[in-house]
Design an enzyme around this catalytic site. Structure first.
Site, PDB file in Angstrom:
ATOM      1  N   CYS A   1       0.805  -1.227   0.000  1.00  0.00           N
ATOM      2  CA  CYS A   1       0.000   0.000   0.000  1.00  0.00           C
ATOM      3  C   CYS A   1       0.836   1.274   0.000  1.00  0.00           C
ATOM      4  O   CYS A   1       0.290   2.361  -0.205  1.00  0.00           O
ATOM      5  CB  CYS A   1      -0.951  -0.003   1.190  1.00  0.00           C
TER       6      CYS A   1
ATOM      7  N   CYS B   1     -13.847   1.083   7.109  1.00  0.00           N
ATOM      8  CA  CYS B   1     -12.867   0.372   6.293  1.00  0.00           C
ATOM      9  C   CYS B   1     -12.801   1.012   4.912  1.00  0.00           C
ATOM     10  O   CYS B   1     -13.841   1.324   4.321  1.00  0.00           O
ATOM     11  CB  CYS B   1     -13.254  -1.095   6.146  1.00  0.00           C
ATOM     12  N   CYS B   2     -11.594   1.203   4.384  1.00  0.00           N
ATOM     13  CA  CYS B   2     -11.477   1.804   3.062  1.00  0.00           C
ATOM     14  C   CYS B   2     -12.012   0.840   2.005  1.00  0.00           C
ATOM     15  O   CYS B   2     -11.920  -0.375   2.150  1.00  0.00           O
ATOM     16  CB  CYS B   2     -10.032   2.176   2.760  1.00  0.00           C
TER      17      CYS B   2
END
Length: 395
Positions: free
Chosen positions: A82, A213-214
């Site tokens: 990420c 939560c993304c």
């Protein structure tokens, strides 16, 4: 050589759900074109390119950039989970700062599939095996919860157990993210939500609910990185400088501390931030705007302390006092962050860069943090890597 490094141009495209995006090469080319146009240069003036993505075959960077021209320059493909986008930026800065190149393009993109993150290759050792072993030793494995949520939800539980943090405090971060994203035309989720809605959304793991939560997201962003001399020679905007930057990876404390906050990168973040503050001489209390890695509300809260924005054990008070938003100590994630802008893994770091460059130029419109002359970026990937970057408005 040790040269001043400028961000001469940035570009990104509106982020989208996987069902609504264009192919990765189209998205990436569009973002790169936007960054070049913002800088006011042609692709043939770029001497190197670093292309970041997590899910894709080899040489996707070439496929994306060949639409701009086949100039024969080095194109290096980057994958650091990420933190990939910021890792590409870190490499671009190194090339310019060392004098190897005068003008470099950093590009990040991701074409994601719907649903939770999952390993693609199941016939070989997982690069997260050490992290998984550390998590299992601390809290076990839940076969019914997404693995990323178990890492970061577990970290939130560990923090809450230590300091007595209320579930509502984590929910307030999601509310803040949506409120900020409402002013960002690039964000996926721009509709405000209430604290009650966040808490009532389906439970995922620990204190995390779905709205904390993304989302899986597709998108692309890019930055033109150049020397001060190149900017002056070509009449480019030299407003924004990378004043300091650090990339860190795991130390043994990630795996043997028995602490879930360290398993998800607290120590990597603290080490990178410390290096940046030492290199720049800047006190974190003097930074007015931060884009940090809020893949889950729990990680945003933990990162406040890891980045030195507030002392250890005070993150809940930091949230309750409104010190994480407009009118407080520092505006965190004015873009809406990963939670609301979205998180196309390879693009996130460069999207953060774009937002902060716009902030420092005074171009962030309704998201603008008044008078910002310093801006901090935090981008984290498990497995692991963390990049912290300090930008400064110098003109």
């Amino acid at each position: 050589m040790d040269r001043t490094v400028q961000i001469a141009g940035v570009g990104m495209i509106p982020f989208a759900k996987p069902s609504a995006s264009e192919p990765y090469d189209v998205m990436a080319e569009s973002a790169a074109r936007a960054a070049l146009a913002d800088a006011g240069i042609d692709y043939h003036q770029v001497q190197q390119a670093y292309a970041g993505y997590v899910y894709g075959d080899s040489t996707c960077g070439q496929a994306a950039l060949y639409g701009l021209g086949q100039s024969g320059i080095p194109i290096v493909n980057v994958n650091n989970n990420c933190s990939t986008g910021s890792s590409a930026l870190w490499l671009a800065r190194q090339a310019v700062k060392s004098g190897v190149a005068d003008c470099v393009l950093a590009l990040g993109f991701e074409q994601m599939r719907p649903g939770a993150l999952a390993n693609v290759w199941d016939d070989r050792p997982s690069p997260l095996a050490r992290s998984a072993d550390a998590m299992t030793a601390i809290q076990g494995i839940d076969d019914h919860a997404p693995i990323a949520a178990q890492y970061f939800g577990g970290a939130g539980m560990a923090y809450a157990d230590k300091y007595g943090t209320a579930p509502e405090t984590f929910a307030k971060i999601a509310v803040k993210a949506r409120r900020h994203a409402a002013n960002n035309p690039y964000a996926v989720f721009r509709t405000p939500v209430s604290e009650e809605e966040v808490l009532a959304s389906p439970p995922i793991y620990g204190p995390l609910t779905r709205l904390q939560c993304c989302p899986p997201t597709c998108g692309a962003a890019a930055a033109v990185v150049c020397s001060e001399e190149f900017a002056r020679r070509h009449g480019l905007d030299a407003t924004v400088t990378i004043r300091a930057q650090a990339l860190t990876t795991d130390t043994s404390t990630t795996f043997d501390s028995g602490d879930m906050t360290k398993v998800v990168g607290y120590d990597m973040t603290r080490a990178a931030a410390t290096r940046v503050y030492e290199e720049s001489g800047v006190d974190p209390q003097d930074i007015p705007v931060v884009e940090l890695h809020d893949c889950f509300t729990t990680n945003e809260l933990i990162s406040y302390e890891a980045l030195g924005l507030t002392p250890e054990g005070t993150a809940e008070k930091f949230v309750l006092d409104g010190d994480n938003t407009y009118g407080g100590q520092v505006v965190t994630n004015p873009s809406g962050g990963l939670l609301s802008k979205g998180h196309p893994l390879g693009a996130t770091g460069l999207a953060q860069c774009a937002e902060l460059v716009w902030q420092l130029r005074g171009q962030a419109e309704n998201r603008q943090v008044d008078g910002a002359r310093l801006a901090l970026q935090h981008n984290l990937g498990l497995g692991g890597a963390c990049v912290v970057t300090l930008y400064e408005r110098t003109a």
